[in-house]
Design a protein around this motif. Structure first.
Motif, PDB file in Angstrom:
ATOM      1  N   MET A  88       0.818  -1.204   0.000  1.00  0.00           N
ATOM      2  CA  MET A  88       0.000   0.000   0.000  1.00  0.00           C
ATOM      3  C   MET A  88       0.858   1.264   0.000  1.00  0.00           C
ATOM      4  SD  MET A  88      -3.295  -0.847   2.408  1.00  0.00           S
ATOM      5  CE  MET A  88      -4.463  -2.123   1.948  1.00  0.00           C
ATOM      6  N   ASN A 142      -9.232  -6.489   6.185  1.00  0.00           N
ATOM      7  CA  ASN A 142      -8.975  -5.463   5.187  1.00  0.00           C
ATOM      8  C   ASN A 142      -8.966  -4.079   5.835  1.00  0.00           C
ATOM      9  OD1 ASN A 142      -8.648  -4.916   2.260  1.00  0.00           O
ATOM     10  ND2 ASN A 142     -10.527  -3.747   2.543  1.00  0.00           N
ATOM     11  N   GLN A 143      -9.897  -3.835   6.755  1.00  0.00           N
ATOM     12  CA  GLN A 143      -9.971  -2.547   7.431  1.00  0.00           C
ATOM     13  C   GLN A 143      -8.763  -2.326   8.334  1.00  0.00           C
ATOM     14  OE1 GLN A 143     -12.239  -0.196   6.774  1.00  0.00           O
ATOM     15  NE2 GLN A 143     -11.009   1.133   8.068  1.00  0.00           N
ATOM     16  N   SER A 175      -5.676  -3.288   7.769  1.00  0.00           N
ATOM     17  CA  SER A 175      -4.584  -2.820   6.922  1.00  0.00           C
ATOM     18  C   SER A 175      -4.744  -1.346   6.588  1.00  0.00           C
ATOM     19  CB  SER A 175      -4.522  -3.657   5.631  1.00  0.00           C
ATOM     20  OG  SER A 175      -4.224  -5.005   5.920  1.00  0.00           O
ATOM     21  N   ILE A 176      -5.962  -0.930   6.267  1.00  0.00           N
ATOM     22  CA  ILE A 176      -6.210   0.473   5.929  1.00  0.00           C
ATOM     23  C   ILE A 176      -5.949   1.370   7.136  1.00  0.00           C
ATOM     24  CG2 ILE A 176      -8.011   2.131   5.305  1.00  0.00           C
ATOM     25  CD1 ILE A 176      -9.234  -0.055   3.554  1.00  0.00           C
ATOM     26  N   CYS A 177      -6.374   0.938   8.323  1.00  0.00           N
ATOM     27  CA  CYS A 177      -6.154   1.742   9.533  1.00  0.00           C
ATOM     28  C   CYS A 177      -4.669   1.916   9.817  1.00  0.00           C
ATOM     29  CB  CYS A 177      -6.845   1.085  10.736  1.00  0.00           C
ATOM     30  SG  CYS A 177      -8.644   1.198  10.687  1.00  0.00           S
ATOM     31  N   GLN A 222      -3.352   4.527   7.523  1.00  0.00           N
ATOM     32  CA  GLN A 222      -3.839   5.864   7.878  1.00  0.00           C
ATOM     33  C   GLN A 222      -3.084   6.474   9.056  1.00  0.00           C
ATOM     34  OE1 GLN A 222      -8.094   4.909   8.163  1.00  0.00           O
ATOM     35  NE2 GLN A 222      -8.478   6.249   6.414  1.00  0.00           N
ATOM     36  N   PRO A 250      -9.799   5.780   1.854  1.00  0.00           N
ATOM     37  CA  PRO A 250      -9.753   4.351   1.526  1.00  0.00           C
ATOM     38  C   PRO A 250     -10.367   4.030   0.172  1.00  0.00           C
ATOM     39  CG  PRO A 250     -10.482   4.674   3.797  1.00  0.00           C
ATOM     40  CD  PRO A 250     -10.451   6.030   3.148  1.00  0.00           C
ATOM     41  N   LEU A 257      -8.000   3.675  -2.852  1.00  0.00           N
ATOM     42  CA  LEU A 257      -7.130   2.517  -3.033  1.00  0.00           C
ATOM     43  C   LEU A 257      -7.677   1.624  -4.139  1.00  0.00           C
ATOM     44  CD1 LEU A 257      -6.451   1.611   0.705  1.00  0.00           C
ATOM     45  CD2 LEU A 257      -4.875   2.720  -0.890  1.00  0.00           C
TER      46      LEU A 257
END
Length: 251
Positions: free
Chosen positions: A88, A155-156, A158-160, A163, A171, A174
């Motif tokens: 990412m 999945n969330q 990884s995004i957190c 961030q 998000p 992406l």
């Protein structure tokens, strides 16, 4: 979620005959007994796939190349990264990359959905989505189906983590992963493929699911990650560790 088959599915078993199983009908048909009986086996198969921590780079690269060719695209250079966070960060530094993952998924999954919808009665499609999926569960007072709450949560996570260093990250910006922790829905396609619905293209995504972790597809380049070595939870079922090469990337 209970694995028991509900009243509607039990009634399907009573309608079974060997002639029905062999007959190819142009009308949208019900599932017959042998097909219903295969649902729990399909669920177990995909539970094993999701639990398998083995990364097969050769299979993954062959599968991603085949995905590009199926979508009418030139093969891409494959770049392996250590884990999803590393991938990412690369994506955030490469806004010039042109995402083709959505197009590939659209062509493969929509063609599979279309073939299934043309042949199988809708109520039986819903049963398979619920009972062949090892991550599906019933949630809420309305008893709605959540098809992959664990995958959505991972999945969330990884995004957190991203961030934390990029607090203004949207998000939605992406790119789409061809398959990630939310691969459980492939059990639905695979089930119908195994009982005779002609959707051989789904094997491309199944091979990705079996062989690697995340996969992003762009013009000329595909970015892949290995599967995590381990997922660890506490007594409350909260994810505590997502381990790659002995490192918990959540820390």
């Amino acid at each position: 979620m209970s694995l028991s088959i509900d009243t509607m599915v039990r009634s399907v078993k009573n309608e079974f005959s060997s002639q029905q199983l062999a007959q190819v009908s142009m009308e949208r048909r019900k599932l017959v007994k042998l097909e219903v009986d295969y649902i729990p086996q399909s669920r177990e198969k995909w539970a094993a796939i999701l639990d398998d921590r083995t990364t097969d780079r050769e299979l993954a690269e062959n599968a991603i190349n085949a995905c590009y060719l199926y979508a009418g695209l030139d093969r891409a250079r494959v770049l392996w990264t250590e884990n999803p966070l590393t991938a990412m960060k690369i994506l955030l530094d490469r806004p010039d990359l042109v995402d083709v993952g959505s197009s590939i998924l659209h062509q493969i999954c929509n063609s599979c959905d279309r073939q299934i919808d043309e042949q199988i009665a809708p109520e039986f499609i819903d049963v398979v989505k619920a009972y062949a999926n090892p991550r599906a569960t019933i949630v809420g007072e309305q008893h709605q189906m959540a098809f992959d709450p664990l995958g959505d949560f991972l999945n969330q996570v990884s995004i957190c983590e991203i961030q934390k260093s990029h607090p203004h990250l949207d998000p939605m910006s992406l790119p789409t992963t061809l398959q990630d922790y939310r691969i459980a829905y492939l059990s639905y396609f695979d089930y119908f493929h195994q009982i005779g619905v002609e959707i051989p293209q789904i094997q491309l995504l199944i091979d990705l699911a079996r062989s690697c972790g995340n996969c992003w597809a762009f013009e000329n380049i595909a970015i892949l990650t290995p599967k995590p070595a381990a997922l660890e939870f506490n007594d409350r079922g909260e994810l505590m560790a997502l381990v790659y090469d002995g490192i918990n990337i959540l820390e």
